[in-house]
Design an enzyme around this catalytic site. Structure first.
Site, short mmCIF file in Angstrom:
data_model
loop_
_atom_site.label_atom_id
_atom_site.label_comp_id
_atom_site.label_asym_id
_atom_site.label_seq_id
_atom_site.Cartn_x
_atom_site.Cartn_y
_atom_site.Cartn_z
CG HIS A 1 -10.93 -8.24 5.84
ND1 HIS A 1 -10.40 -8.88 6.61
CD2 HIS A 1 -10.56 -8.25 4.41
CE1 HIS A 1 -9.19 -9.77 5.58
NE2 HIS A 1 -9.57 -8.89 4.33
CD GLU B 1 -1.94 -2.23 1.15
OE1 GLU B 1 -2.26 -3.21 0.64
OE2 GLU B 1 -0.57 -3.04 2.12
#
Length: 355
Positions: A146, A77
């Site tokens: 998540h 990321e």
């Protein structure tokens, strides 16, 4: 250094037809429209190319525009966002996907220290026309890594704009506006409404009107302006200020409670449409703020402070906040963690009955 320029113009700025779409389809269409109009727009992230994204929001783009315009990135990321900042400074308009908002923490320093400050650090010589897309929120049994809603981490950073649509029409229009914006935009996509106004549980629709699973979305180019809220339901008894999935939850709560509430969908958290909020609260005299994220230090606290300042002499009751529990996301108890119509309904009744 020569910077890339727009090579193709959009065929038409005004949309001519509409098509029924889910939010996923509307987001995909926004990418398509932007990439067709401007060669500077590039799309990448984890699994967004060949596979089309874990939620299929970029399906077909690599096949249509080639692997230099839509491609997969390593599982990094920090690398994804860092390279996108460099691309944006060079003159491209990168749209990157972080597979889940929970994964963005390694890239947070890049957003705070580089993307948000580039315009100011360079005295306007460079801008950062970057969009970072992230699915947010729970309700799909994704567990604690998540399912988070970290919007407050972005709204605290000067220089970033933060957007969270609640429906397909807004998702496309706001995403196109974000791509065309000269500054970095954090685009948060609530997973529970990706495929319609449902919470992911087969027995628990968020709202009673299941036929609203799809929305009419223009097929051409259009934008919804950043920084402009929408009144989803007019009312006189109390104002509900909310965004994302909680718009649908709040509408269901209003329907079930029978209270004549005005429901405001912020759409853009920053820049904030304080004028629309203020006009509503000054009319109703009461307010409930609803968000899915953890309550303490959530974005709702900022909303309450602003509403208190602007509407103090019009308020007839304390402002109520409804949010997630003050604990790490509890996978086993996620249906109790985030607000449902019953919890929001209790807050509506409490604020309406308060003296």
């Amino acid at each position: 250094m020569n910077r890339p320029t727009v090579r193709r113009e959009a065929e038409a700025k005004a949309p001519t037809t509409t098509k029924r779409m889910t939010m996923i389809e509307a987001i995909r269409d926004a990418h398509d429209v932007a990439m067709a109009a401007d060669d500077r727009v590039v799309v990448y992230g984890e699994d967004v190319g060949y596979f089309g994204g874990v939620f299929r929001c970029t399906a077909g783009l690599q096949e249509k525009y080639g692997p230099t315009r839509c491609f997969d990135a390593p599982i990094s990321e920090q690398g994804i966002v860092g390279t996108a900042i460099g691309m944006a400074a060079y003159g491209l308009r990168p749209v990157v996907e972080i597979q889940f908002a929970d994964y963005m923490y390694p890239a947070y320093d890049q957003l705070v220290s580089e993307a948000a400050r580039l315009r100011y650090r360079s005295a306007g010589d460079f801008t950062c026309p970057l969009v970072v897309r992230m699915p947010v929120g729970g309700g799909i049994f994704g567990a604690e890594t998540h399912s988070q809603s970290p919007e407050a981490l972005f709204t605290h950073v000067a220089g970033l704009k933060t957007v969270m649509p609640s429906n397909p029409y807004d998702a496309k229009g706001l995403l196109l506006a974000a791509i065309e914006d000269p500054d970095p935009v954090i685009f948060l996509e609530p997973k529970r409404v990706y495929n319609g106004p449902f919470d992911g549980h087969p027995d628990r629709p968020i709202v009673p009107w299941k036929n609203h699973r799809l929305a009419e979305v223009p097929t051409g180019h259009y934008v919804e302006p950043l920084g402009k809220a929408a009144v989803r339901r007019p009312g006189t008894a109390v104002t509900v200020v909310t965004y994302g999935t909680m718009v649908h939850v709040s509408l269901a709560a209003v329907s079930e409670s029978g209270i004549d509430a005005e429901v405001i969908d912020l759409r853009t958290l920053l820049p904030l449409d304080l004028e629309t909020i203020t006009q509503s609260v000054q009319k109703t005299g009461r307010c409930v703020v609803v968000h899915e994220a953890t309550l303490t230090s959530g974005f709702g606290a900022e909303l309450v402070a602003l509403i208190q300042r602007e509407c103090f002499y019009h308020l007839e009751a304390p402002i109520f906040r409804v949010g997630g529990w003050d604990m790490p996301y509890p996978h086993v108890h996620e249906w109790n963690y985030f607000p449902g119509p019953e919890r929001v309904g209790r807050a509506l009744r409490a604020v309406v009955e308060a003296d």
